[in-house]
Write an enzyme that holds these catalytic residues in place. Structure first.
Site, PDB file in Angstrom:
ATOM      1  N   GLY A  91       0.844  -1.309  -0.126  1.00 60.62           N
ATOM      2  CA  GLY A  91       0.001   0.216   0.036  1.00 60.62           C
ATOM      3  C   GLY A  91       0.770   1.255  -0.090  1.00 60.62           C
ATOM      4  N   GLN A  92       2.227   1.214  -0.045  1.00 61.26           N
ATOM      5  CA  GLN A  92       2.998   2.536  -0.212  1.00 61.26           C
ATOM      6  C   GLN A  92       2.755   3.084  -1.488  1.00 61.26           C
ATOM      7  OE1 GLN A  92       7.171   1.630   0.310  1.00 61.26           O
ATOM      8  NE2 GLN A  92       7.469   3.941   0.423  1.00 61.26           N
ATOM      9  N   SER A  93       2.480   4.475  -1.292  1.00 64.58           N
ATOM     10  CA  SER A  93       2.169   5.337  -2.489  1.00 64.58           C
ATOM     11  C   SER A  93       3.246   6.538  -2.341  1.00 64.58           C
ATOM     12  CB  SER A  93       0.599   5.894  -2.391  1.00 64.58           C
ATOM     13  OG  SER A  93       0.355   6.517  -1.284  1.00 64.58           O
ATOM     14  N   HIS A  98       7.789   6.945   5.718  1.00 66.33           N
ATOM     15  CA  HIS A  98       7.123   7.488   6.937  1.00 66.33           C
ATOM     16  C   HIS A  98       6.141   6.446   7.633  1.00 66.33           C
ATOM     17  CE1 HIS A  98       4.724   7.027   2.965  1.00 66.33           C
ATOM     18  NE2 HIS A  98       3.954   6.859   3.890  1.00 66.33           N
ATOM     19  N   HIS A 100       2.287   5.894   9.785  1.00 68.05           N
ATOM     20  CA  HIS A 100       1.075   6.634   9.940  1.00 68.05           C
ATOM     21  C   HIS A 100       0.667   6.338  11.414  1.00 68.05           C
ATOM     22  CE1 HIS A 100      -0.162   6.508   5.671  1.00 68.05           C
ATOM     23  NE2 HIS A 100       0.809   5.645   5.529  1.00 68.05           N
TER      24      HIS A 100
END
Ligand code: AMP
Ligand code: ZN
Length: 112
Positions: A91-93, A98, A100
């Site tokens: 799900g890394q975009s 970073h 969450h």
């Protein structure tokens, strides 16, 4: 990196709602929150993902977790998730490392 979204936020070339900043990281509100509290903890050092870290980043990553814990405490979050998406399939975009910090609602396990 000039063409990196989060490097541009770190350099204050792009606007963001900054929650906290020190010499190692910046914490901002996510632009598309997935929970009532959704903060991104962004190291100032450009690393593409968690798969790029090395021994020299131990202090940085430890500092990030301690900062996440402190922010959660300050926000009165009893329960929360600290999530790192590493790689496209996870799900890394945005390809600047970073974490969450998510809180304020119930979460499912296993995650989707
Ligand atoms: P990930 O999918 O794990 O790489 O997380 C990237 C996060 O960055 C997503 O939750 C986006 O909503 C968030 N995001 C993208 N652009 C911005 C921006 N300009 N300011 C704040 N958050 C952003
Ligand atoms: Zn970057």
């Amino acid at each position: 990196m000039a063409d990196c979204l989060f490097c541009r936020i770190v350099a204050r070339q792009l606007e963001a709602k900054v929650v906290f900043e020190d010499n190692k990281l910046v914490a901002i509100h996510d632009i598309n929150p997935a929970a009532p509290v959704h903060i991104l903890l962004i190291p100032k050092k450009h690393l593409g993902s968690l798969s790029e870290v090395s021994e020299e980043d131990v202090e940085l990553l430890g500092h990030l977790q301690v900062t996440a814990s402190r922010l959660a405490r300050e926000l009165n979050l009893e329960s929360y998730r600290l999530v790192n998406n590493c790689g496209v399939s996870a799900g890394q975009s945005v390809f600047h490392i970073h974490y969450h910090l998510l809180g304020g609602r119930n979460f499912q396990w296993p995650p989707g």
